[in-house]
Design an enzyme around this catalytic site. Structure first.
Site, PDB file in Angstrom:
ATOM      1  N   GLY A  32       0.807  -1.205   0.000  1.00  0.00           N
ATOM      2  CA  GLY A  32       0.000   0.000   0.000  1.00  0.00           C
ATOM      3  C   GLY A  32       0.840   1.255   0.000  1.00  0.00           C
ATOM      4  O   GLY A  32       2.025   1.243  -0.335  1.00  0.00           O
ATOM      5  N   GLY A  37       6.000   4.876  -8.329  1.00  0.00           N
ATOM      6  CA  GLY A  37       6.738   3.633  -8.552  1.00  0.00           C
ATOM      7  C   GLY A  37       5.799   2.451  -8.689  1.00  0.00           C
ATOM      8  O   GLY A  37       5.941   1.613  -9.576  1.00  0.00           O
ATOM      9  N   HIS A  38       4.805   2.397  -7.793  1.00  0.00           N
ATOM     10  CA  HIS A  38       3.797   1.342  -7.894  1.00  0.00           C
ATOM     11  C   HIS A  38       2.976   1.501  -9.171  1.00  0.00           C
ATOM     12  O   HIS A  38       2.622   0.511  -9.828  1.00  0.00           O
ATOM     13  CB  HIS A  38       2.851   1.387  -6.680  1.00  0.00           C
ATOM     14  CG  HIS A  38       3.517   1.124  -5.375  1.00  0.00           C
ATOM     15  ND1 HIS A  38       3.715   2.104  -4.433  1.00  0.00           N
ATOM     16  CD2 HIS A  38       4.030  -0.011  -4.843  1.00  0.00           C
ATOM     17  CE1 HIS A  38       4.310   1.589  -3.374  1.00  0.00           C
ATOM     18  NE2 HIS A  38       4.516   0.298  -3.595  1.00  0.00           N
ATOM     19  N   GLN A 156      12.790  -3.002  -9.075  1.00  0.00           N
ATOM     20  CA  GLN A 156      14.215  -3.293  -8.898  1.00  0.00           C
ATOM     21  C   GLN A 156      14.777  -2.656  -7.632  1.00  0.00           C
ATOM     22  O   GLN A 156      15.828  -3.076  -7.137  1.00  0.00           O
ATOM     23  CB  GLN A 156      14.995  -2.783 -10.118  1.00  0.00           C
ATOM     24  CG  GLN A 156      16.484  -3.093 -10.085  1.00  0.00           C
ATOM     25  CD  GLN A 156      17.235  -2.374 -11.184  1.00  0.00           C
ATOM     26  OE1 GLN A 156      16.943  -2.569 -12.365  1.00  0.00           O
ATOM     27  NE2 GLN A 156      18.194  -1.530 -10.809  1.00  0.00           N
ATOM     28  N   LYS A 157      14.065  -1.662  -7.064  1.00  0.00           N
ATOM     29  CA  LYS A 157      14.614  -1.007  -5.869  1.00  0.00           C
ATOM     30  C   LYS A 157      14.861  -2.018  -4.754  1.00  0.00           C
ATOM     31  O   LYS A 157      15.857  -1.942  -4.045  1.00  0.00           O
ATOM     32  CB  LYS A 157      13.674   0.096  -5.385  1.00  0.00           C
ATOM     33  CG  LYS A 157      14.244   0.890  -4.201  1.00  0.00           C
ATOM     34  CD  LYS A 157      13.428   2.120  -3.895  1.00  0.00           C
ATOM     35  CE  LYS A 157      12.126   1.770  -3.213  1.00  0.00           C
ATOM     36  NZ  LYS A 157      12.344   1.297  -1.815  1.00  0.00           N
ATOM     37  N   VAL A 184      11.808   3.829 -10.134  1.00  0.00           N
ATOM     38  CA  VAL A 184      11.230   5.127 -10.484  1.00  0.00           C
ATOM     39  C   VAL A 184      11.739   6.145  -9.471  1.00  0.00           C
ATOM     40  O   VAL A 184      11.716   5.900  -8.263  1.00  0.00           O
ATOM     41  CB  VAL A 184       9.693   5.074 -10.488  1.00  0.00           C
ATOM     42  CG1 VAL A 184       9.111   6.444 -10.830  1.00  0.00           C
ATOM     43  CG2 VAL A 184       9.203   4.027 -11.485  1.00  0.00           C
ATOM     44  N   SER A 193       9.798   5.866  -2.527  1.00  0.00           N
ATOM     45  CA  SER A 193       9.573   4.918  -1.439  1.00  0.00           C
ATOM     46  C   SER A 193       8.437   5.437  -0.579  1.00  0.00           C
ATOM     47  O   SER A 193       8.292   6.653  -0.387  1.00  0.00           O
ATOM     48  CB  SER A 193      10.837   4.771  -0.586  1.00  0.00           C
ATOM     49  OG  SER A 193      10.555   4.076   0.616  1.00  0.00           O
TER      50      SER A 193
END
Length: 286
Positions: A32, A37-38, A156-157, A184, A193
């Protein structure tokens, strides 16, 4: 139409219909607090799949006793809005009881855990977060069994997690494909993040040197420097003095072994604290 589902059986019933129709299913597992990025993961899933499920579940068994489980941001209304805007089919947001059973003690003395190879989890993030990857692999396998996706999308983070999940799929002969997606970033280079909201303005400014340190390594590599000790020392000199380094490691991304010399497919990964906020970032040398 995007629907919010809290029950495992309701997801399975929808998936069963999709499978009967021969549709390709994508899963984007999240905790959540969705951000761009999501959204990039979701858009990739929608591009490749006929139906997309986004799971939203803050997984207690991957948090240590002194970590931020209780204060981890929970923004289900905003998460649903993002999924609705992007055309996700199902947002799966189960309770802890739904995922692990009522009154379950959530320990490896009461619950079946997935235990990835010790040499991969006892390093980097796993070294400072014992049990974290057991918890992450366990919940991801449960999600795979619930959703039965053809493709699952990971950023990839979280490179160590990406490697572990990809290996789990291969080792356990799971019938799906893991799709890695690029990190991203904000315009200033900070990796997106959910924990970035914890940073005040000064801490955020200092945190920008984390990515600068990785860029320093990449630039020196392009100039022909491959010795990881030289690259390590150069990167450390770029970090702001208020950044607390946890690790900066060089790993062969084929097998996760440490390497003394950078070559293609080397993971350069960093974890550090800016203020009290722990941040991770990485590059993969191509």
């Amino acid at each position: 139409m995007t629907i919010l589902i809290n029950k495992i059986n309701d997801v399975k019933n929808n998936v069963k219909i999709w499978k009967q129709q021969g549709l390709k299913i994508g899963l984007v597992p999240t905790m959540g607090a969705l951000h761009k990025g999501h959204e990039a993961l979701i858009k990739k899933a929608l591009e490749m799949c006929d139906k997309v499920v986004v799971s939203v579940f803050v997984n207690p068994i991957q948090f240590g006793p002194n970590e931020d489980y209780d204060k981890y941001p929970r923004t289900i209304e905003n998460d649903f809005s993002i999924c609705l805007k992007n055309g996700v089919d199902i947002v799966f947001a189960p309770s802890t009881d739904e995922m692990y059973g009522e009154n379950n003690k959530l320990s490896n003395t009461d619950l079946t855990f997935v235990c990835p190879p010790y040499n991969i989890v006892d390093c980097m993030c796993g070294k400072s977060r014992p049990g974290h990857f057991d918890g992450a692999a366990t919940v991801v396998l449960k999600l795979f069994n619930i959703v039965s996706p053809d493709f699952a999308f990971f950023g990839q983070k979280d490179a160590q997690q990406l490697f572990i999940i990809t290996k789990m799929v291969k080792d356990l002969n799971l019938d799906l494909t893991i799709i890695p997606c690029p990190i991203v970033r904000e315009q200033d280079g900070l990796a997106l993040s959910s924990r970035n909201i914890y940073l005040n303005s000064e801490e955020r400014k200092n945190a920008l040197t984390i990515n600068k340190a990785l860029k320093q390594i990449e630039n020196l590599y392009r100039q022909g420097i491959k010795d990881t000790k030289v690259l390590f020392d150069s990167a450390i000199s770029v970090l702001d003095k208020n950044i607390e380094l946890e690790y900066l490691e060089f790993r062969n991304f084929d097998n996760f072994d440490k390497t003394d010399e950078i070559q293609k497919n080397t993971l350069v990964a960093i974890a550090a604290k800016s203020g009290k906020t722990r941040l991770i970032d990485n590059i993969i040398i191509r």
